[in-house]
Design an enzyme around this catalytic site. Structure first.
Site, PDB file in Angstrom:
ATOM      1  N   LYS A 265       0.672  -1.218  -0.029  1.00 17.40           N
ATOM      2  CA  LYS A 265       0.071   0.010  -0.034  1.00 17.40           C
ATOM      3  C   LYS A 265       0.729   1.308   0.007  1.00 17.40           C
ATOM      4  O   LYS A 265       0.384   2.298  -0.138  1.00 17.40           O
ATOM      5  CB  LYS A 265      -0.781  -0.134   1.403  1.00 17.40           C
ATOM      6  N   ARG A 266       2.089   1.102   0.618  1.00 12.91           N
ATOM      7  CA  ARG A 266       3.163   2.434   0.505  1.00 12.91           C
ATOM      8  C   ARG A 266       3.675   2.726  -0.660  1.00 12.91           C
ATOM      9  O   ARG A 266       4.119   3.697  -0.997  1.00 12.91           O
ATOM     10  CB  ARG A 266       4.105   2.107   1.776  1.00 12.91           C
TER      11      ARG A 266
END
Length: 497
Positions: A265-266
Site C-alpha cells: 500500500k505504501r
C-alpha cells in the site's frame, strides 16, 4: 497447474476492509472473483470486513463502493443491493459471532486461554532457541475447572482459542495443486479477544459458512491461514452453522513492485486513486490487472471484460509472482483509448476540460473546436488527463510557453524562418494541407526539412515542441489567432528573449 471443479451454483465473495485507499492488488482480487462468478453464472457477494473499529473508516467504506462502481464490477449481494444473507457489514453482525463462538466453546472446538503476552513471548523465544516451532504450545488446551477458576481469581483475562485437530490437513488449491499442512505448523489460534471482540480468524469463515460461499479466491499472503480455516469450517458444520460444506480455495500470485518486492500500500503506483486521477479507463486498467497471473491467450494482451468473462477459469491462473509494469499498463490503456468510439472518447475527456484541470476561462471553451481535434488527440493519449495540455492552446488567450521547448526550437536562424513562414501562412488557404505546404516551402527557402521548419511555428503557436498534428491544429485555431501568436513570438525574439 491444478484444474478447477465448479459445482453449481458458484458463490464467491470479495471482502475488503475499509482501511485507506483501495490498491491495485485488491482490485485484481475483486476482478478475478467477479470474472469467475460471471463466467459460471454464479453470485458475487460483496462483504465489508469492518470489525476493527480502530483501523476502519466510513470514508474508506464509501471509497470502496465508489471504486467498485467506477470499475464496473457489479455485485449480486452486499451493501446497497441487499440479499438473503445480510447484513453484509461485519460490524452489524456481532451478535452472530458471539453466538457461534459460544457454541464452538460449548462443543469443545474452542477453549479459554489465560496466557499473558509476556508468558507467550518467553515460551516462543525458548522454542525458537531449541529449534522447535514457535507457535502456541497448547498450555491452556486442557485446563481443569479448578485451574480456570484459579486463573480467573488472579484477575487474568482470557482469549478464546480454536482447537486445531491433531492431524495433517490436505486440500487441493485451485491454483497450486495439492497442499498439506502438518499439525506442528498449524497451532491453536485466537478467535475472540479478551475484551470479547471477534477476530478476523473467526468472522471470515463464519460468514463464508452462513453465506454459502463455494469458492474462496484470494491472495497468496493468506495461504498459511487456510488450514486453520478449513478446520474451523468443519467444526462449524458439526455445530450446524451454515450449509456444512468447505469452500474450495484458490490463492492468487503475489503482485511484485520495484526491486522484486511485493507491491504494498505504501508504493505510490499501488493506489487505485492514482489511476483514476490520471484518467485511466476502467477497461484498460482491468485488462492490465487481469494479466497479473492470467492471460486470455499467449499472443494476445488486449481484450474486453466480456471476452475475459467468456474465457476465465481459476485453474488457468499462474502461481508464479506477477510483476507490476506501469509502462505496460499505460500502453494497454492507450490501446483501449484508441479503440473507443469518438463520441465516447469526447465524453470521457469531460472531467479534464473543467476546473481544476482546465487552465482556461470556462467561457473560452469551444466545444466544436475540441470535437474537431478530438479524433487526433485520441490516437496520441496514454491517459485521459493528458488531453488538457494537448488542447489548452485552443482556449487560452496565449499559449503556455514551455521554456525548454522555446530554447530548443528558437535556435539561431529561427527568427528568419518564422518571418518567412508567417508571410506564407498569411497567403495560404486555411486548411491543413495548404498550411503544411506553406511551412514546407518556408523551410526549403532556409535549407530546412519540414520537421525542422515546423518546430519554431509549433512552439510559437502552442508553446510546446510536442502535441497534436500541427497543421490540423492551426486550421482549427484559425488564421487570425495563429498569425497573432507568430507575431508575438517574433517580437519576443527581437527583444532577445
Amino acid at each position: 497447474m491444478a484444474s478447477a471443479s465448479t459445482p453449481a451454483p458458484v458463490r464467491v465473495r470479495f471482502c475488503p476492509s475499509p482501511t485507506g485507499n483501495p490498491h491495485v492488488g485488491l482490485v485484481r482480487t475483486a476482478l478475478f472473483n467477479w470474472a469467475f462468478a460471471r463466467h459460471h453464472g454464479g453470485t458475487l457477494v460483496f462483504r465489508i470486513e469492518d470489525t476493527d473499529a480502530a483501523r476502519n473508516s466510513e470514508e474508506s467504506y464509501r471509497q470502496l463502493l465508489d471504486s467498485m462502481r467506477w470499475l464496473g464490477l457489479d455485485w449480486d449481494e452486499g451493501p446497497e443491493v441487499g440479499g438473503p444473507h445480510g447484513p453484509y457489514r461485519q460490524s452489524e453482525r456481532m451478535d452472530v459471532y458471539a453466538d457461534v463462538a459460544a457454541r464452538l466453546e460449548e462443543a469443545g472446538h474452542a477453549y479459554r486461554c489465560y496466557c499473558t503476552t509476556e508468558e507467550l513471548d518467553a515460551r516462543r523465544e525458548a522454542a525458537r532457541a531449541a529449534g522447535r516451532p514457535s507457535g502456541y504450545d497448547g498450555q491452556c488446551r486442557d485446563l481443569t475447572a479448578e485451574q480456570r477458576a484459579a486463573y480467573e481469581a488472579e484477575g487474568r483475562a482470557a482469549i478464546v482459542r480454536f482447537r486445531m485437530p491433531d492431524e495433517a490437513i490436505t486440500f487441493t488449491d485451485l491454483v497450486r495443486g495439492e497442499l498439506t499442512f502438518t499439525p506442528e505448523n498449524v497451532p491453536d489460534y485466537g478467535i475472540v479477544r479478551a475484551n470479547g471482540a471477534p477476530l478476523y480468524t473467526l468472522v471470515n469463515p463464519v460468514d463464508d459458512a452462513l453465506m454459502e460461499i463455494t469458492h474462496v479466491l484470494r491472495g497468496e499472503d493468506l495461504l498459511s491461514s487456510t488450514p486453520r480455516q478449513i478446520a474451523l469450517y468443519r467444526a462449524l458444520a458439526e455445530i450446524g452453522v451454515g450449509a456444512g460444506t468447505v469452500p474450495e480455495f484458490g490463492h492468487l500470485p503475489y503482485v511484485m513492485g520495484e526491486g522484486n518486492k511485493k507491491l504494498s500500500k505504501r508504493d505510490p503506483q499501488s493506489s487505485l486513486n492514482l489511476y483514476r486521477e490520471r484518467g485511466f479507463l476502467p477497461a484498460g486498467l482491468l485488462n492490465y490487472l487481469s494479466l497479473l497471473g492470467w492471460s486470455l491467450a499467449e499472443d494476445r494482451d488486449i481484450f474486453t471484460l466480456d471476452e475475459m468473462v467468456e474465457a476465465f477459469e481459476i485453474g488457468a491462473v499462474n502461481a508464479n509472482p506477477a510483476r507490476f509494469d506501469l509502462k505496460k499498463c499505460e500502453a494497454i490503456n492507450a490501446t483501449h483509448l484508441r479503440e473507443m468510439p469518438v463520441a465516447d472518447f469526447v465524453a470521457a475527456c469531460e472531467p479534464w476540460l473543467r476546473e481544476p484541470y482546465a487552465t482556461w476561462r470556462p467561457e473560452a471553451f469551444d466545444r466544436a473546436a475540441f470535437e474537431e481535434l478530438a479524433p487526433l488527440a485520441q490516437t496520441r493519449l496514454t491517459v485521459l488527463s493528458e488531453i488538457t495540455q494537448n488542447v489548452d492552446f485552443l482556449f487560452l488567450d496565449e499559449p503556455v510557453l514551455d521554456e525548454a521547448s522555446w530554447n530548443k526550437a528558437m535556435k539561431p536562424g529561427a527568427e528568419d524562418l518564422l518571418r518567412t513562414a508567417r508571410a506564407k501562412l498569411a497567403e495560404a488557404d486555411w486548411n491543413a494541407d495548404a498550411l503544411k505546404g506553406a511551412v514546407l516551402t518556408a523551410g526549403e527557402e532556409h535549407g530546412l526539412k519540414l520537421g525542422k521548419a515546423q518546430a519554431p511555428v509549433r512552439v510559437a503557436v502552442t508553446g510546446r515542441t510536442v502535441g497534436l498534428p500541427l497543421f490540423e491544429s492551426l486550421e482549427v485555431l484559425g488564421r487570425e489567432r495563429t498569425l497573432a501568436r507568430v507575431d508575438a513570438a517574433l517580437k519576443k525574439l527581437e527583444q532577445g528573449a
